[in-house]
Write an enzyme that holds these catalytic residues in place. Structure first.
Site, mmCIF file in Angstrom:
data_model
loop_
_atom_site.group_PDB
_atom_site.id
_atom_site.type_symbol
_atom_site.label_atom_id
_atom_site.label_comp_id
_atom_site.label_asym_id
_atom_site.label_seq_id
_atom_site.Cartn_x
_atom_site.Cartn_y
_atom_site.Cartn_z
ATOM 1 N N ARG A 184 13.819 -31.918 -24.116
ATOM 2 C CA ARG A 184 13.701 -30.980 -22.989
ATOM 3 C C ARG A 184 12.364 -31.114 -22.268
ATOM 4 O O ARG A 184 12.287 -30.906 -21.046
ATOM 5 C CB ARG A 184 13.891 -29.543 -23.504
ATOM 6 N N ALA A 199 14.739 -23.557 -15.063
ATOM 7 C CA ALA A 199 15.338 -24.171 -16.244
ATOM 8 C C ALA A 199 15.799 -23.020 -17.123
ATOM 9 O O ALA A 199 14.992 -22.221 -17.593
ATOM 10 C CB ALA A 199 14.311 -25.037 -16.963
ATOM 11 N N SER A 200 17.098 -22.914 -17.322
ATOM 12 C CA SER A 200 17.662 -21.744 -18.000
ATOM 13 C C SER A 200 17.180 -21.631 -19.440
ATOM 14 O O SER A 200 16.792 -22.624 -20.075
ATOM 15 C CB SER A 200 19.195 -21.817 -17.980
ATOM 16 N N GLN A 201 17.231 -20.424 -19.954
ATOM 17 C CA GLN A 201 16.885 -20.156 -21.343
ATOM 18 C C GLN A 201 17.784 -21.001 -22.246
ATOM 19 O O GLN A 201 19.001 -21.036 -22.061
ATOM 20 C CB GLN A 201 17.077 -18.670 -21.630
ATOM 21 N N PHE A 219 22.377 -15.577 -13.377
ATOM 22 C CA PHE A 219 21.751 -16.804 -12.899
ATOM 23 C C PHE A 219 21.244 -16.621 -11.475
ATOM 24 O O PHE A 219 21.644 -15.700 -10.764
ATOM 25 C CB PHE A 219 22.765 -17.957 -12.909
#
Length: 405
Positions: free
Chosen positions: A36, A68-70, A214
């Protein structure tokens, strides 16, 4: 000797696996193998592998428009999508490219991933990140995600990593028969869920859903929102969507009016989410619930007593405001406590509004709390019948039915 990045990645995935967020070997292997940090250059390693969102782009006003999503949300939606080796996948919302890399790892060399983003700079960065991670089976496309990407269709799976107010027709048309769509839909007001849709004889029906919020689609699928301050200190803010009706001028000074509090005799155990109660209120209230974001300074000076650290769900009616709160019950024999839901009203008719909200909470608790909820995108019009728990959420092209059954 393992690198720090490898150790942090292992620790993150171990935690998500232990919490049953990561459930399948396909998702686990993809997350363990995909670095990541290569998709977040310049971000400290510990932040890159923390279970937190990382905001990567803001608009001219400083509002975050891409993130950048959890990781736990990423993993949850991958599990929902149930991708298989060799499949073709379309992703709406390329972001950093990390989610596309995970999808690419699952579909393998025989599969293909198309990821779309409206921001040309993010597209270029995603391409660079994917190249740095040696991912070769992803096409990053610059375009409006609401239109999909017909050139690469049909797709076995489609996933949106941006919030949508309506499911675009292009996504439904570009999916193979028997395919699966996972989309975070803002249903009404502040209530959003990541919903799995598959076809059936009457249209599209959910195969499970999870609470998820989101960044919204933009351009054709834009779901505009605005912020309404409720205090001069700017530390109490209503987040208002396009299906809300908020009279900003009438609400000026509303929190300085008398506070009216009503307790509902509705209780929740610790750590049990309020998501289905919130959905009921979103469907039932004329002005669907919205987020009232609160800073600690507002609580410290006694302006509000919200349900959570971040704030509370709220609704308005003209010059009146009502929001949710809780209080703990006395400790039970095992030391745990329940939490009772309350409603606080302000404004000239704030008590009436708080009473209305509290009665809806009691109705949900007495009649609908034990029922399951089904979401559908029907192919033919469906009549709403709130008396039996069936609601139709109006949309321009594809209305959504929400049914307690």
């Amino acid at each position: 000797m393992r690198s720090e990045a490898s150790e942090l990645r292992t620790s993150l995935v171990d935690r998500l696996r232990a919490e049953d967020i990561v459930r399948t070997s396909a998702v686990e292997v993809a997350m363990r193998r995909t670095p990541r940090h290569l998709f977040l250059p310049g971000v400290p390693l510990r932040q890159a592998y923390a279970d937190e969102s990382v905001y990567i782009k803001t608009d001219a006003h400083g509002t975050s428009i891409s993130a950048a999503s959890q990781p736990r949300i990423v993993a949850m939606m991958l599990e929902q999508l149930a991708v298989r080796p060799g499949q073709r996948v379309m992703e709406v919302g390329a972001g950093t490219g990390y989610n596309a890399a995970l999808l690419a790892a699952i579909v393998g060399e025989a599969g293909r991933v198309v990821t779309i983003d409206v921001n040309e700079d993010l597209v270029e960065k995603a391409r660079k990140h994917l190249a740095a991670a040696d991912v070769t089976n992803v096409d990053v496309v610059h375009g409006d995600g609401a239109l999909g990407y017909a050139k690469g269709a049909p797709y076995d799976r489609i996933i949106a990593t941006v919030g949508a107010y309506e499911t675009p027709t292009a996504w439904l048309e570009q999916l193979t028969p028997g395919g699966r769509l996972v989309v975070p839909l803002r249903l009404r007001g502040a209530v959003s869920r990541s919903i799995i849709f598959e076809t059936y004889e009457g249209g599209w029906r959910d195969h499970g859903s999870e609470l998820a919020v989101f960044m919204p689609l933009r351009v054709i699928g834009d779901d505009a929102r605005r912020l309404v301050p409720l205090a001069p200190e700017q530390d109490i803010i209503l987040q208002v969507h396009n299906d809300h009706h908020v009279d900003t001028a009438a609400l000026a000074g509303v929190l300085e009016t008398e506070r009216r509090k009503i307790w509902t005799d509705v209780f929740f155990p610790p750590k049990v989410p309020y998501e289905w109660m919130d959905l009921w209120l979103a469907c039932r209230l004329d002005n669907a619930i919205m987020r009232m974001n609160v800073q600690p300074t507002a609580v410290q000076r006694g302006a509000v007593t919200p349900m959570f650290g971040w704030g509370a769900m709220a609704t308005t009616r003209g010059a009146d405001l009502a929001y949710l709160t809780t209080r703990p019950t006395p400790a039970r024999p095992d030391g745990s406590r329940l939490h009772e839901v309350g409603v606080i009203g302000h404004g000239p008719n704030g008590r009436d509004l708080a009473h209305h909200v509290s009665e809806e909470i009691r109705t949900w608790n007495a009649t609908y709390r034990s029922r399951s909820v089904r979401f559908e995108i029907p192919a033919a019009p469906v009549e709403a019948d709130p008396s039996v728990g069936r609601f139709v959420l109006a949309r321009r092209h594809h209305p959504i039915t929400v049914t307690w059954q």
